[in-house]
Design a protein around this motif. Structure first.
Motif, PDB file in Angstrom:
ATOM      1  N   HIS A   1       0.835  -1.196   0.000  1.00 23.12           N
ATOM      2  CA  HIS A   1       0.000   0.000   0.000  1.00 23.12           C
ATOM      3  C   HIS A   1       0.873   1.250   0.000  1.00 23.12           C
ATOM      4  O   HIS A   1       1.825   1.350   0.777  1.00 23.12           O
ATOM      5  CB  HIS A   1      -0.900   0.013   1.237  1.00 23.12           C
ATOM      6  N   THR A   2       0.557   2.191  -0.864  1.00 18.22           N
ATOM      7  CA  THR A   2       1.204   3.488  -0.860  1.00 18.22           C
ATOM      8  C   THR A   2       0.374   4.417   0.025  1.00 18.22           C
ATOM      9  O   THR A   2      -0.814   4.651  -0.244  1.00 18.22           O
ATOM     10  CB  THR A   2       1.302   4.072  -2.281  1.00 18.22           C
ATOM     11  N   LEU A   3       0.964   4.910   1.087  1.00 12.36           N
ATOM     12  CA  LEU A   3       0.221   5.674   2.077  1.00 12.36           C
ATOM     13  C   LEU A   3      -0.055   7.094   1.579  1.00 12.36           C
ATOM     14  O   LEU A   3       0.851   7.896   1.377  1.00 12.36           O
ATOM     15  CB  LEU A   3       1.000   5.711   3.396  1.00 12.36           C
ATOM     16  N   GLN A   4      -1.320   7.358   1.379  1.00 17.73           N
ATOM     17  CA  GLN A   4      -1.802   8.665   0.968  1.00 17.73           C
ATOM     18  C   GLN A   4      -3.040   8.999   1.793  1.00 17.73           C
ATOM     19  O   GLN A   4      -3.612   8.133   2.454  1.00 17.73           O
ATOM     20  CB  GLN A   4      -2.168   8.657  -0.538  1.00 17.73           C
ATOM     21  N   THR A   5      -3.454  10.249   1.731  1.00 13.75           N
ATOM     22  CA  THR A   5      -4.638  10.643   2.498  1.00 13.75           C
ATOM     23  C   THR A   5      -5.872   9.873   2.026  1.00 13.75           C
ATOM     24  O   THR A   5      -6.792   9.634   2.808  1.00 13.75           O
ATOM     25  CB  THR A   5      -4.896  12.150   2.359  1.00 13.75           C
ATOM     26  N   GLN A   6      -5.870   9.417   0.755  1.00 15.83           N
ATOM     27  CA  GLN A   6      -7.039   8.712   0.224  1.00 15.83           C
ATOM     28  C   GLN A   6      -7.272   7.369   0.908  1.00 15.83           C
ATOM     29  O   GLN A   6      -8.416   6.953   1.061  1.00 15.83           O
ATOM     30  CB  GLN A   6      -6.890   8.496  -1.295  1.00 15.83           C
ATOM     31  N   ASN A   7      -6.187   6.656   1.275  1.00 16.39           N
ATOM     32  CA  ASN A   7      -6.374   5.351   1.922  1.00 16.39           C
ATOM     33  C   ASN A   7      -6.112   5.409   3.429  1.00 16.39           C
ATOM     34  O   ASN A   7      -5.943   4.379   4.078  1.00 16.39           O
ATOM     35  CB  ASN A   7      -5.509   4.269   1.266  1.00 16.39           C
ATOM     36  N   LEU A   8      -6.099   6.636   3.954  1.00 16.83           N
ATOM     37  CA  LEU A   8      -6.001   6.836   5.405  1.00 16.83           C
ATOM     38  C   LEU A   8      -7.147   7.738   5.868  1.00 16.83           C
ATOM     39  O   LEU A   8      -6.926   8.788   6.489  1.00 16.83           O
ATOM     40  CB  LEU A   8      -4.655   7.474   5.767  1.00 16.83           C
ATOM     41  N   PRO A   9      -8.372   7.352   5.575  1.00 15.55           N
ATOM     42  CA  PRO A   9      -9.503   8.257   5.868  1.00 15.55           C
ATOM     43  C   PRO A   9      -9.684   8.554   7.351  1.00 15.55           C
ATOM     44  O   PRO A   9      -9.959   9.706   7.720  1.00 15.55           O
ATOM     45  CB  PRO A   9     -10.710   7.495   5.302  1.00 15.55           C
ATOM     46  N   ILE A  10      -9.536   7.538   8.207  1.00 11.75           N
ATOM     47  CA  ILE A  10      -9.748   7.765   9.646  1.00 11.75           C
ATOM     48  C   ILE A  10      -8.614   8.620  10.208  1.00 11.75           C
ATOM     49  O   ILE A  10      -8.845   9.574  10.962  1.00 11.75           O
ATOM     50  CB  ILE A  10      -9.860   6.432  10.395  1.00 11.75           C
ATOM     51  N   LEU A  11      -7.379   8.258   9.833  1.00 12.66           N
ATOM     52  CA  LEU A  11      -6.227   9.028  10.308  1.00 12.66           C
ATOM     53  C   LEU A  11      -6.289  10.458   9.790  1.00 12.66           C
ATOM     54  O   LEU A  11      -5.932  11.405  10.511  1.00 12.66           O
ATOM     55  CB  LEU A  11      -4.934   8.348   9.865  1.00 12.66           C
ATOM     56  N   SER A  12      -6.738  10.632   8.556  1.00 14.87           N
ATOM     57  CA  SER A  12      -6.856  11.986   7.987  1.00 14.87           C
ATOM     58  C   SER A  12      -7.830  12.825   8.795  1.00 14.87           C
ATOM     59  O   SER A  12      -7.598  14.010   9.044  1.00 14.87           O
ATOM     60  CB  SER A  12      -7.325  11.905   6.524  1.00 14.87           C
ATOM     61  N   THR A  13      -8.925  12.171   9.244  1.00 17.43           N
ATOM     62  CA  THR A  13      -9.906  12.884  10.064  1.00 17.43           C
ATOM     63  C   THR A  13      -9.331  13.233  11.431  1.00 17.43           C
ATOM     64  O   THR A  13      -9.490  14.363  11.925  1.00 17.43           O
ATOM     65  CB  THR A  13     -11.170  12.037  10.231  1.00 17.43           C
ATOM     66  N   LEU A  14      -8.628  12.272  12.036  1.00 21.01           N
ATOM     67  CA  LEU A  14      -8.043  12.509  13.354  1.00 21.01           C
ATOM     68  C   LEU A  14      -6.957  13.583  13.308  1.00 21.01           C
ATOM     69  O   LEU A  14      -6.805  14.378  14.242  1.00 21.01           O
ATOM     70  CB  LEU A  14      -7.455  11.202  13.907  1.00 21.01           C
ATOM     71  N   LYS A  15      -6.199  13.598  12.211  1.00 21.60           N
ATOM     72  CA  LYS A  15      -5.106  14.570  12.073  1.00 21.60           C
ATOM     73  C   LYS A  15      -5.597  15.920  11.556  1.00 21.60           C
ATOM     74  O   LYS A  15      -4.857  16.915  11.582  1.00 21.60           O
ATOM     75  CB  LYS A  15      -4.048  14.029  11.104  1.00 21.60           C
ATOM     76  N   GLY A  16      -6.819  15.935  11.035  1.00 26.75           N
ATOM     77  CA  GLY A  16      -7.335  17.197  10.494  1.00 26.75           C
ATOM     78  C   GLY A  16      -6.820  17.498   9.105  1.00 26.75           C
ATOM     79  O   GLY A  16      -6.686  18.683   8.739  1.00 26.75           O
ATOM     80  N   TRP A  17      -6.553  16.437   8.311  1.00 29.42           N
ATOM     81  CA  TRP A  17      -6.076  16.652   6.940  1.00 29.42           C
ATOM     82  C   TRP A  17      -7.288  16.836   6.025  1.00 29.42           C
ATOM     83  O   TRP A  17      -7.629  15.957   5.217  1.00 29.42           O
ATOM     84  CB  TRP A  17      -5.246  15.456   6.465  1.00 29.42           C
ATOM     85  N   LYS A  18      -7.934  17.961   6.093  1.00 26.20           N
ATOM     86  CA  LYS A  18      -9.173  18.157   5.343  1.00 26.20           C
ATOM     87  C   LYS A  18      -8.935  18.393   3.857  1.00 26.20           C
ATOM     88  O   LYS A  18      -9.766  18.048   3.021  1.00 26.20           O
ATOM     89  CB  LYS A  18      -9.940  19.344   5.933  1.00 26.20           C
ATOM     90  N   TYR A  19      -7.809  18.975   3.505  1.00 24.03           N
ATOM     91  CA  TYR A  19      -7.580  19.345   2.115  1.00 24.03           C
ATOM     92  C   TYR A  19      -6.313  18.682   1.553  1.00 24.03           C
ATOM     93  O   TYR A  19      -5.619  19.241   0.726  1.00 24.03           O
ATOM     94  CB  TYR A  19      -7.471  20.862   1.993  1.00 24.03           C
TER      95      TYR A  19
END
Length: 277
Positions: free
Chosen positions: A67-85
């Motif tokens: 898996h290549t780690l991007q915001t697209q396949n880290l939806p929960i972590l993106s929400t927790l980290k506040g990566w909205k954009y």
């Protein structure tokens, strides 16, 4: 080494676990304060699951594959980290690898005897031992309920907990089976299968399954063994008594036949030689 190379060395770009043990259930990837680079490669091998944890909260879960780690396949972590954009800078998170294969030949046994009411022997104390297999079915539940922040969670850390559950359910399983003590050996497989289902239900909240449960031996106290031996001896004596009576009856019949035959031979001898009378 240039400044950029040094900075690059601070980032983790490959995350994987090559398991060289036979008893590790959960292993935490050692970051050593390094940050994970966005676009890093996560390699999850067969019989593994990777779980991302952010500040103690379980986030995204990855199954076998690269898996290549991007915001697209880290939806929960993106929400927790506040990566909205979207987010491209290095970031920190704990990565736990969970071993989902079967761990076999785990041992169990009763330290103290289990009490059972038997129709023939009354209250009986039983001891038993055997083996079982364990498998993690829901890694996120296991991390929340048992592992916590343990960097290397081994089978020995859960085996005592499972053993206590086994002992707690063993007496009930034996009692509800309604099997006399003398017939337990013949029903061990059936009782073991029943216990595997009961334990799997009990451990579902921890994300653990017991696919196999084996009772290798069920033993009774010495005094009950002596009673069983005496009963067996009495049974043998009873059979010998019947056999002895049968042999005696045959001997009497043979003696009677022999006596009649001897009388006939004696009468014939008195008239010999012919015409002597």
């Amino acid at each position: 080494m240039g400044l950029w190379d040094k900075i690059q060395g601070e980032f983790v770009d490959i995350i994987e676990w090559l398991d060289d043990s036979r008893d590790t259930i959960v292993w935490r990837f050692p970051r050593y304060q390094n940050e994970i680079k966005m676009g890093a490669q996560l390699i999850v091998r067969e019989s593994q699951t990777a779980v991302f944890v952010n500040e103690g909260q379980v986030a995204d879960v990855f199954k076998p594959g690269t898996h290549t780690l991007q915001t697209q396949n880290l939806p929960i972590l993106s929400t927790l980290k506040g990566w909205k954009y979207g987010f491209d800078s290095p970031w920190k998170a704990e990565v736990y690898f969970v071993n989902t294969r079967q761990f076999t030949d785990l041992k169990w046994g009763t330290q103290n005897p289990v009490m059972l009411r038997d129709a023939e022997f009354g209250m009986v104390r039983l001891r038993a031992f055997g083996a079982y297999a364990l498998r993690v079915t829901e890694p996120d539940k296991l991390l929340r309920e048992l592992v916590g922040t343990d960097p290397q969670f081994r089978t020995e850390e859960v085996s005592e907990f499972v053993r206590q559950l086994i002992v707690g359910h063993l007496g009930s399983a034996l009692a509800t089976a309604g099997v006399p003590v003398l017939d337990l050996a013949a029903r061990q497989l059936e009782i073991g299968q029943q216990l595997a289902g009961v334990l799997t239900t009990e451990l579902a909240g921890y994300g653990i399954q017991i696919p196999k449960f084996v009772i290798e031996n069920i033993s009774v106290p010495p005094e009950v063994e002596e009673a069983i031996d005496k009963r067996t001896s009495m049974g043998v004596v009873g059979n010998l008594d019947t056999y002895t009576k049968f042999q005696t009856a045959n001997a009497i019949e043979d003696a009677a036949n022999n006596s009649g035959g001897a009388g006939r031979r004696s009468g014939s001898a008195s008239a010999w030689p012919p015409g002597s009378g």
